[in-house]
Design an enzyme around this catalytic site. Sequence first.
Site: not given
Ligand code: 0GY
Length: 310
Positions: A263, A136, A187, A55, A130, A38-39
Amino acid sequence: MSKPTTGPFEKTPGWLDWFDGPSQPQFRLPAGAVDAHCHVFGPGAVFPYAPERKYTPCDASKEQLFALRDHLGFARNVIVQATCHGADNRALVDACLASNGRARGVATVRRSVTDDELQRLHAAGVRGVRFNFVKRLVDFTPKDELMEIAARIARLDWHVVVYFEAPDLPELWDFFTALPTTVVVDHMGRPDVSKPVDGPEFALFLKFMREHPNVWSKVSCPERLSKSGPPALHGERAPYRDVVPFARRIVETFPDRVLWGTDWPHPNLKDHMPDDGLLVDFIPHIAPTPELQRKLLVDNPMRLYWPEEV
Ligand code: 0GY
């Protein structure tokens, strides 16, 4: 949960706010379950987003993450640095420190990181770095720089989390297999789930795990991988069926090397935003027995992130 806030940054056009009314899962998580992916995003007014980001998300604070943890029935979180914060890990560190030991982290660092900074990250609860290869999301970082970082963090007993898309595994194979640490794949290496689960693309990923016992996989993000489309919110409680055979194959083949995470807050989803309660109800479809569920949600993440408690 309170609504997403708007901060000083304009979120990327088309960006969906995370869903602030997650349903109550029907699946009861085992005691001590860990949301291992998670973030936290910002808030941008306190922890600005990185200038090099691809983004701009909407803010998703540590308080909102901890509220989701409690609502879903998780005991702990593993907070993963997202690319929108670059190598500025302050939001992640702040969340880990505020968690009363219930969150650990996976950071992003550059070659220039000092040993003192690595020690500070460790003290805050960081246990991994990481490396992101999704084009992208990030600009290219030379592999020798990443290998140098891996050698340094191996001395702290950290691991490397890698994020890539399935077509890129052949090119990345030699680099991944040379890493000196546990390697956790985000994932499932993003399989194309419209292809057969017994086809060559997914077979390569299974071979990667089979031949390299230091490789783990997160069986996460059905909402990102599914082609069958979003379920109606609060409707069907077994969503993302096309992802189930892939995740279940990994869980049943490598039960001691799998992790699961929500996530949240689901960056970069453009067509629908998942209900995190429904995502929890996905778990028994991919880990059908209580033993597999305990390994996936408790034993494995504890061994990797809280080994001193195991
Ligand atoms: C996820 C997937 C994505 C984004 C990131 O670090 C990130 O910006 O991992 C994605 O856009 O597929 O794991 O959060």
